[in-house]
Scaffold this motif. Structure first.
Motif, mmCIF file in Angstrom:
data_model
loop_
_atom_site.group_PDB
_atom_site.id
_atom_site.type_symbol
_atom_site.label_atom_id
_atom_site.label_comp_id
_atom_site.label_asym_id
_atom_site.label_seq_id
_atom_site.Cartn_x
_atom_site.Cartn_y
_atom_site.Cartn_z
ATOM 1 N N VAL A 25 -5.394 9.831 -0.215
ATOM 2 C CA VAL A 25 -4.482 10.405 -1.205
ATOM 3 C C VAL A 25 -3.189 10.865 -0.539
ATOM 4 N N ASP A 26 -3.293 11.456 0.631
ATOM 5 C CA ASP A 26 -2.126 11.982 1.350
ATOM 6 C C ASP A 26 -1.677 10.979 2.403
ATOM 7 N N GLY A 27 -1.214 9.840 1.932
ATOM 8 C CA GLY A 27 -0.859 8.757 2.839
ATOM 9 C C GLY A 27 0.635 8.552 2.976
ATOM 10 N N ASP A 28 0.971 7.355 3.444
ATOM 11 C CA ASP A 28 2.365 6.972 3.656
ATOM 12 C C ASP A 28 2.800 5.834 2.743
ATOM 13 N N GLY A 29 1.908 5.386 1.871
ATOM 14 C CA GLY A 29 2.224 4.260 1.000
ATOM 15 C C GLY A 29 1.881 2.914 1.603
ATOM 16 N N ASP A 30 1.058 2.923 2.652
ATOM 17 C CA ASP A 30 0.670 1.675 3.305
ATOM 18 C C ASP A 30 -0.494 1.027 2.550
ATOM 19 N N SER A 31 -0.506 -0.285 2.505
ATOM 20 C CA SER A 31 -1.589 -0.968 1.802
ATOM 21 C C SER A 31 -1.883 -2.324 2.415
ATOM 22 N N GLU A 32 -3.134 -2.722 2.284
ATOM 23 C CA GLU A 32 -3.589 -4.087 2.583
ATOM 24 C C GLU A 32 -4.485 -4.483 1.426
ATOM 25 N N VAL A 33 -4.032 -5.429 0.631
ATOM 26 C CA VAL A 33 -4.720 -5.762 -0.612
ATOM 27 C C VAL A 33 -4.941 -7.263 -0.707
ATOM 28 N N ASP A 34 -6.166 -7.663 -1.025
ATOM 29 C CA ASP A 34 -6.475 -9.073 -1.270
ATOM 30 C C ASP A 34 -7.513 -9.157 -2.375
ATOM 31 N N THR A 35 -7.037 -9.445 -3.591
ATOM 32 C CA THR A 35 -7.941 -9.582 -4.738
ATOM 33 C C THR A 35 -8.092 -11.030 -5.181
ATOM 34 N N GLY A 36 -7.283 -11.915 -4.616
ATOM 35 C CA GLY A 36 -7.291 -13.295 -5.071
ATOM 36 C C GLY A 36 -6.342 -13.544 -6.230
ATOM 37 N N ILE A 37 -5.707 -12.481 -6.746
ATOM 38 C CA ILE A 37 -4.727 -12.597 -7.833
ATOM 39 C C ILE A 37 -3.405 -12.061 -7.292
ATOM 40 N N GLY A 38 -2.456 -12.947 -7.067
ATOM 41 C CA GLY A 38 -1.227 -12.561 -6.391
ATOM 42 C C GLY A 38 -0.478 -11.423 -7.067
ATOM 43 N N PHE A 39 -0.327 -11.489 -8.382
ATOM 44 C CA PHE A 39 0.430 -10.445 -9.076
ATOM 45 C C PHE A 39 -0.329 -9.111 -9.055
ATOM 46 N N TYR A 40 -1.658 -9.158 -9.138
ATOM 47 C CA TYR A 40 -2.456 -7.929 -9.056
ATOM 48 C C TYR A 40 -2.301 -7.297 -7.677
ATOM 49 N N ASP A 41 -2.320 -8.126 -6.637
ATOM 50 C CA ASP A 41 -2.072 -7.607 -5.290
ATOM 51 C C ASP A 41 -0.720 -6.887 -5.244
ATOM 52 N N VAL A 57 -7.858 -2.866 -0.128
ATOM 53 C CA VAL A 57 -8.730 -3.474 -1.130
ATOM 54 C C VAL A 57 -9.075 -4.888 -0.684
ATOM 55 N N ARG A 58 -10.344 -5.179 -0.656
ATOM 56 C CA ARG A 58 -10.837 -6.539 -0.463
ATOM 57 C C ARG A 58 -11.763 -6.831 -1.633
ATOM 58 N N CYS A 59 -11.423 -7.855 -2.405
ATOM 59 C CA CYS A 59 -12.250 -8.199 -3.564
ATOM 60 C C CYS A 59 -12.496 -9.692 -3.594
ATOM 61 N N ASP A 60 -13.763 -10.060 -3.692
ATOM 62 C CA ASP A 60 -14.174 -11.446 -3.909
ATOM 63 C C ASP A 60 -14.774 -11.487 -5.308
ATOM 64 N N GLY A 61 -14.008 -11.989 -6.277
ATOM 65 C CA GLY A 61 -14.432 -11.961 -7.670
ATOM 66 C C GLY A 61 -14.593 -13.345 -8.267
ATOM 67 N N ASP A 62 -15.142 -13.381 -9.463
ATOM 68 C CA ASP A 62 -15.421 -14.641 -10.149
ATOM 69 C C ASP A 62 -14.174 -15.153 -10.873
ATOM 70 N N LEU A 63 -13.157 -15.468 -10.090
ATOM 71 C CA LEU A 63 -11.877 -15.899 -10.654
ATOM 72 C C LEU A 63 -11.959 -17.274 -11.288
ATOM 73 N N GLU A 64 -13.049 -17.994 -11.027
ATOM 74 C CA GLU A 64 -13.226 -19.278 -11.709
ATOM 75 C C GLU A 64 -13.452 -19.076 -13.202
ATOM 76 N N ILE A 65 -13.856 -17.850 -13.585
ATOM 77 C CA ILE A 65 -14.015 -17.522 -15.010
ATOM 78 C C ILE A 65 -12.679 -17.031 -15.558
ATOM 79 N N ASP A 66 -12.220 -15.892 -15.081
ATOM 80 C CA ASP A 66 -10.891 -15.362 -15.383
ATOM 81 C C ASP A 66 -10.668 -14.144 -14.511
ATOM 82 N N ASP A 67 -9.638 -13.369 -14.826
ATOM 83 C CA ASP A 67 -9.272 -12.228 -13.980
ATOM 84 C C ASP A 67 -9.930 -10.915 -14.401
ATOM 85 N N HIS A 68 -10.665 -10.924 -15.506
ATOM 86 C CA HIS A 68 -11.140 -9.672 -16.107
ATOM 87 C C HIS A 68 -12.004 -8.850 -15.154
#
Length: 198
Positions: A25-41, A57-68
């Motif tokens: 919560v008390d960070g510097d605004g640094d992030s490493e994000v990989d959800t497989g959805i570019g705009f969500y990242d 964030v590291r997420c391996d999701g069922d994107l073959e279905i959709d982004d939900h």
């Protein structure tokens, strides 16, 4: 008042997603994000940057279905991480109200870190999707975050004609409001509630 270590690590594994998430919560605004959805990242990175949260964030999701499932489950984990990191919520400011513009778009967020989940959304998105991200999932993201972080959250897209701008303004308003509401108030040593707890 010194800040205690307001951090959390959350994992979630279902038939739909596998997620590892860390939050400071008390960070510097640094992030490493990989959800497989570019705009969500991009939105999660913007959320971290403008809220001054450190987020992985590291997420391996069922994107073959959709982004939900990916969008929802990451929001669930992020909400759980805020709830864990804030602990008894001692000395937080608790309330915040932010409006954020992005070109023609304006979004607003009013939040109470109350421990009582409640969510309202007003507005709509001008296009159905931005890249591989379904626009209405921005609303669902905010709802899932609120329910799992124990937030009373009123969010709105007040105006706009470009869904990219509308969604991004909403994520930035969420970030700024949560940064404000979770800051420590040096005048307070107790939990900000007449009940004595949140």
């Amino acid at each position: 008042m010194s800040e205690h270590d307001r951090t959390a690590a959350v994992t979630r594994e279902t038939a739909e997603t596998t997620i590892e998430l860390t939050l400071a919560v008390d960070g510097d605004g640094d992030s490493e994000v990989d959800t497989g959805i570019g705009f969500y990242d991009h939105m999660l990175e913007s959320f971290a940057k403008h809220g001054l949260f450190d987020l992985t964030v590291r997420c391996d999701g069922d994107l073959e279905i959709d982004d939900h499932h990916t969008v929802e489950d990451v929001a669930i984990c992020l909400g759980e991480a805020f709830d864990e990191a804030l602990g008894d919520k001692r000395a937080i400011r608790r309330y915040a109200d932010r409006r954020v513009p992005l070109d023609e778009a304006v979004a607003s967020v009013v939040v109470d870190v109350a421990g009582r989940p409640y969510y309202e959304f007003a507005g709509e998105f001008s296009q159905e999707s931005v890249g591989e991200f379904t626009s209405v999932m921005a609303d669902h993201f905010a709802m899932s975050l609120a329910h799992n972080a124990g937030l009373t959250l009123h969010a709105a897209v007040e105006r706009g004609d470009n869904a990219h701008h509308e969604v991004e303004a909403l994520f930035k308003a969420l970030a700024r409001a949560l940064d404000d509401a979770t800051r420590l108030d040096e005048r307070r040593s107790d939990t900000p509630s007449t009940k004595g707890e949140l």
